[in-house]
Scaffold this active site. Sequence first.
Site, mmCIF file in Angstrom:
data_model
loop_
_atom_site.group_PDB
_atom_site.id
_atom_site.type_symbol
_atom_site.label_atom_id
_atom_site.label_comp_id
_atom_site.label_asym_id
_atom_site.label_seq_id
_atom_site.Cartn_x
_atom_site.Cartn_y
_atom_site.Cartn_z
ATOM 1 C CG HIS A 8 4.038 -7.852 7.406
ATOM 2 N ND1 HIS A 8 4.758 -8.016 8.567
ATOM 3 C CD2 HIS A 8 4.525 -8.772 6.546
ATOM 4 C CE1 HIS A 8 5.634 -8.991 8.419
ATOM 5 N NE2 HIS A 8 5.513 -9.466 7.190
ATOM 6 C CG HIS A 10 8.766 -8.994 3.278
ATOM 7 N ND1 HIS A 10 9.863 -8.728 4.059
ATOM 8 C CD2 HIS A 10 7.866 -9.623 4.092
ATOM 9 C CE1 HIS A 10 9.641 -9.165 5.294
ATOM 10 N NE2 HIS A 10 8.429 -9.705 5.334
ATOM 11 C CG HIS A 186 9.522 -10.394 10.486
ATOM 12 N ND1 HIS A 186 9.614 -9.089 10.054
ATOM 13 C CD2 HIS A 186 8.890 -11.082 9.481
ATOM 14 C CE1 HIS A 186 9.074 -8.978 8.845
ATOM 15 N NE2 HIS A 186 8.630 -10.180 8.471
ATOM 16 C CD GLU A 189 6.723 -15.988 9.618
ATOM 17 O OE1 GLU A 189 6.242 -16.221 8.505
ATOM 18 O OE2 GLU A 189 7.722 -15.254 9.786
ATOM 19 C CG ASP A 268 6.955 -12.508 1.412
ATOM 20 O OD1 ASP A 268 7.740 -11.612 1.053
ATOM 21 O OD2 ASP A 268 6.948 -12.986 2.565
#
Length: 319
Positions: A8, A10, A186, A189, A268
């Site tokens: 995972h 991005h 997703h 979260e 990220d």
Amino acid sequence: MRPKAELHCHIEGAVAPELARAQAEKYGVDLTGVLDGEGYVWRDFTGFLACYDRVAGLFRSEEDYALLAETYLTGLAEAGAIYSEIIVSPDHGARVGLGPNAYLAGLAAGIGAARDRTGIEGRMLVTGIRHLGAEAVVAAARFAATRPHPLVTGFNLAGEERFGRVADYARAFDIARDAGLGLTIHAGELCGAASVRDALDHVRPARISHGVRAIEDAALVERLADEGVVLECCPGSNIALGVFPSFAGHPLRALHDRGVKVTLNSDDPPFFHTSLAREYAVAAEEMGFSRGDIDGMTRTAIEAAFVEPSVKARLLSSL
């Protein structure tokens, strides 16, 4: 150095500040309000998305995206990673006028260059952007379903989790499933346990991106364990976004101890002042996981990887 694996990340969210500055200089872009001496500038999730999009706009050619993928994966390999799945968005390629096929070609070239230099294996998961609406996500799924590149092996749904209902995007996942793509989404979260349950009911994914707020519902945690759904956990991201107040209060340990399959990921990384290596270190040093536990998470990640069986077998044998 112990082997690592990541499911995972991005790819536009993996742009190191020094690379962003170089790209900004190349294209004459002012990064005021985007980047300062401390890193990327944002205050909340909405601000993070805006900052992310500004940084993504610094990559405008196949060569730019090849550089980005090679830079990230080479650094990951130097930290011990043997496998990586990057989340890619054809919508970003379209936004800068590059087009989805050239966008993927650039990223694939970077993945290949990193593999040639370090041996790391990489694959791409096409993602639909939730807040662009259901039809845009269906379009992304249809594109992914054409299998536009051999390294595209999965489909995801990302973006603003509070936008729409999971059921609104079920058709996109049906298209991706019928094409033989691995499915992840997703959920759990910014939204609570109900979003994870909705993902299981409407999408039936093999994995869930984040999913950590399932901890709010004991029956749901038991269901995740029973069904063997793998969570792509990103503790550093969760702390940075205020989903949980501290690593001590993060549910990774509780989920693991209740039999849920969990993995470690960076999401990220420079936006959240983390890296895959730091996620592994935090798990050991602040969450109390043993070396065996962490090696088990790496094995879980490779077992859950959306990659050809022959490559998976080779990766597992290297553990």
